[in-house]
Design a protein around this motif. Structure first.
Motif, PDB file in Angstrom:
ATOM      1  N   SER A 286       3.896 -15.888  -7.317  1.00 50.15           N
ATOM      2  CA  SER A 286       4.368 -15.769  -5.934  1.00 50.15           C
ATOM      3  C   SER A 286       3.432 -16.499  -4.973  1.00 50.15           C
ATOM      4  CB  SER A 286       4.488 -14.295  -5.537  1.00 50.15           C
ATOM      5  OG  SER A 286       3.219 -13.682  -5.423  1.00 50.15           O
TER       6      SER A 286
ATOM      7  N   PHE B 223       5.628  -9.498  -3.266  1.00 50.67           N
ATOM      8  CA  PHE B 223       6.498  -9.436  -2.096  1.00 50.67           C
ATOM      9  C   PHE B 223       5.957 -10.289  -0.959  1.00 50.67           C
ATOM     10  CE2 PHE B 223       7.650  -7.356   1.957  1.00 50.67           C
ATOM     11  CZ  PHE B 223       9.031  -7.497   1.893  1.00 50.67           C
ATOM     12  N   LEU B 224       4.663 -10.163  -0.676  1.00 48.88           N
ATOM     13  CA  LEU B 224       4.062 -10.905   0.427  1.00 48.88           C
ATOM     14  C   LEU B 224       4.122 -12.411   0.176  1.00 48.88           C
ATOM     15  CD1 LEU B 224       2.536 -10.857   3.094  1.00 48.88           C
ATOM     16  CD2 LEU B 224       0.402 -10.671   1.799  1.00 48.88           C
TER      17      LEU B 224
ATOM     18  N   GLY C  41       2.956  -5.348  -6.815  1.00 45.63           N
ATOM     19  CA  GLY C  41       4.229  -5.501  -6.124  1.00 45.63           C
ATOM     20  C   GLY C  41       4.048  -6.021  -4.707  1.00 45.63           C
ATOM     21  N   SER C  42       2.992  -5.588  -4.035  1.00 49.72           N
ATOM     22  CA  SER C  42       2.733  -6.025  -2.661  1.00 49.72           C
ATOM     23  C   SER C  42       2.402  -7.511  -2.607  1.00 49.72           C
ATOM     24  CB  SER C  42       1.581  -5.215  -2.054  1.00 49.72           C
ATOM     25  OG  SER C  42       1.903  -3.839  -1.997  1.00 49.72           O
ATOM     26  N   ILE C  43       1.590  -7.984  -3.547  1.00 47.31           N
ATOM     27  CA  ILE C  43       1.250  -9.409  -3.569  1.00 47.31           C
ATOM     28  C   ILE C  43       2.483 -10.254  -3.852  1.00 47.31           C
ATOM     29  CG2 ILE C  43      -0.069 -11.193  -4.767  1.00 47.31           C
ATOM     30  CD1 ILE C  43      -2.284  -9.225  -5.182  1.00 47.31           C
TER      31      ILE C  43
ATOM     32  N   ALA D 100       2.095 -12.018  -9.772  1.00 49.62           N
ATOM     33  CA  ALA D 100       1.419 -12.081  -8.472  1.00 49.62           C
ATOM     34  C   ALA D 100       0.970 -13.499  -8.165  1.00 49.62           C
ATOM     35  CB  ALA D 100       0.219 -11.127  -8.465  1.00 49.62           C
TER      36      ALA D 100
ATOM     37  N   TYR E 130     -10.238  -2.629  -3.693  1.00 50.94           N
ATOM     38  CA  TYR E 130      -8.805  -2.493  -3.962  1.00 50.94           C
ATOM     39  C   TYR E 130      -8.104  -3.848  -3.973  1.00 50.94           C
ATOM     40  CZ  TYR E 130      -3.967  -0.885  -3.669  1.00 50.94           C
ATOM     41  OH  TYR E 130      -2.632  -0.674  -3.919  1.00 50.94           O
TER      42      TYR E 130
ATOM     43  N   ILE F 131       1.677  -0.754  -7.120  1.00 52.43           N
ATOM     44  CA  ILE F 131       1.898  -1.062  -5.699  1.00 52.43           C
ATOM     45  C   ILE F 131       1.124  -2.316  -5.308  1.00 52.43           C
ATOM     46  CG2 ILE F 131       1.451  -0.271  -3.339  1.00 52.43           C
ATOM     47  CD1 ILE F 131       1.986   2.588  -4.349  1.00 52.43           C
ATOM     48  N   TYR F 132      -0.077  -2.452  -5.827  1.00 49.33           N
ATOM     49  CA  TYR F 132      -0.908  -3.627  -5.525  1.00 49.33           C
ATOM     50  C   TYR F 132      -0.213  -4.903  -5.963  1.00 49.33           C
ATOM     51  CZ  TYR F 132      -4.746  -6.985  -6.104  1.00 49.33           C
ATOM     52  OH  TYR F 132      -5.538  -8.107  -6.057  1.00 49.33           O
TER      53      TYR F 132
ATOM     54  N   ARG G 173      -1.044   3.067  -7.986  1.00 45.23           N
ATOM     55  CA  ARG G 173      -1.750   2.201  -7.035  1.00 45.23           C
ATOM     56  C   ARG G 173      -1.837   0.772  -7.557  1.00 45.23           C
ATOM     57  NH1 ARG G 173      -7.040   5.819  -6.374  1.00 45.23           N
ATOM     58  NH2 ARG G 173      -6.611   5.913  -8.623  1.00 45.23           N
TER      59      ARG G 173
END
Length: 228
Positions: A136, A211-212, A207-209, A133, A183, A204-205, A201
């Motif tokens: 990225s 990706f973003l 992975g979202s960072i 994370a 969160y 997903i947290y 969760r």
């Protein structure tokens, strides 16, 4: 990318030095807690990697922006995403090597007492996801400037919010707002995984960072291509 310079070796030695010292010799080390556990290592590595990763990623794109080699690279038959994923995995691989170098800690602890190997594995997984994370975020920071120091500061100050400011703010709010801010806290998700609790969760947290951060870096590269 790294092993042709001193950067990789300095960061590896510094990481192993800091983590080893505080795991075995100072503070709430293993001998003080008298527990066959690597939780003390995971806690210090959580902070050590937080400071080291911006230093690792700051030159990923900023140096190429400064020297102009990024334009030459992007004229090759490769996409922006291929460049970004290459930078991402190069940085992440160095971190994986650093974590692998700490396996003697695990071997030593096994000889000291009974160890919950599942919790240890989850602890390493938590460090890996946290590192991915922040890598990225660091690559995004490096993509928006030509200055490595500025890239370092952008990545560090962005990480500060995830690392502990969101956690502090969560204590000041109640209800849905408090849950949302909590969160966003890296500590919340890392602590859960490092204790051996793998929740979708949390995945997903992280992975979202990741990706973003890479999406924003790609947007930055795309704007550079358009402007040129």
């Amino acid at each position: 990318m790294f092993f042709d310079s001193l950067v990789a070796y300095i960061l590896l030695i510094a990481f192993l030095g800091f983590s080893g010292f505080f795991t075995w010799f100072y503070g709430s080390d293993i001998f003080l807690t008298k527990q066959a556990s690597l939780q003390s290592f995971f806690k210090i590595a959580y902070w050590t990697l937080f400071f080291f990763i911006p230093a690792l990623t700051m030159r990923a794109l900023a140096e190429e922006n400064k020297t102009g080699t990024i334009e030459l690279l992007l004229t090759k038959p490769i996409s922006n995403w291929q460049v970004l994923w290459g930078k991402f995995f190069a940085c992440l691989m160095l971190i994986v090597i650093a974590l692998l170098c700490t396996l003697p800690y695990y071997i030593t602890v096994i000889n000291l007492g009974k160890v919950d190997s599942g919790v240890v594995l989850c602890g390493y997984l938590g460090l890996f996801l946290m590192s991915a994370a922040y890598v990225s975020i660091g690559i995004f920071a490096s993509s928006v400037t030509n200055n490595q120091v500025v890239a370092f500061l952008i990545a560090l100050f962005t990480g500060i919010f995830f690392h502990f400011i969101f956690g502090l703010l969560a204590n000041s709010f109640t209800g849905t707002m408090g849950e949302v801010i909590n969160y966003l806290s890296m500590q919340t998700h890392f602590d859960g995984i490092s204790r051996g609790l793998i929740d979708s969760r949390d995945l997903i947290y992280f992975g979202s960072i990741i990706f973003l951060g890479l999406v924003l870096a790609e947007v930055s590269l795309a704007k550079r291509n358009i402007s040129e």
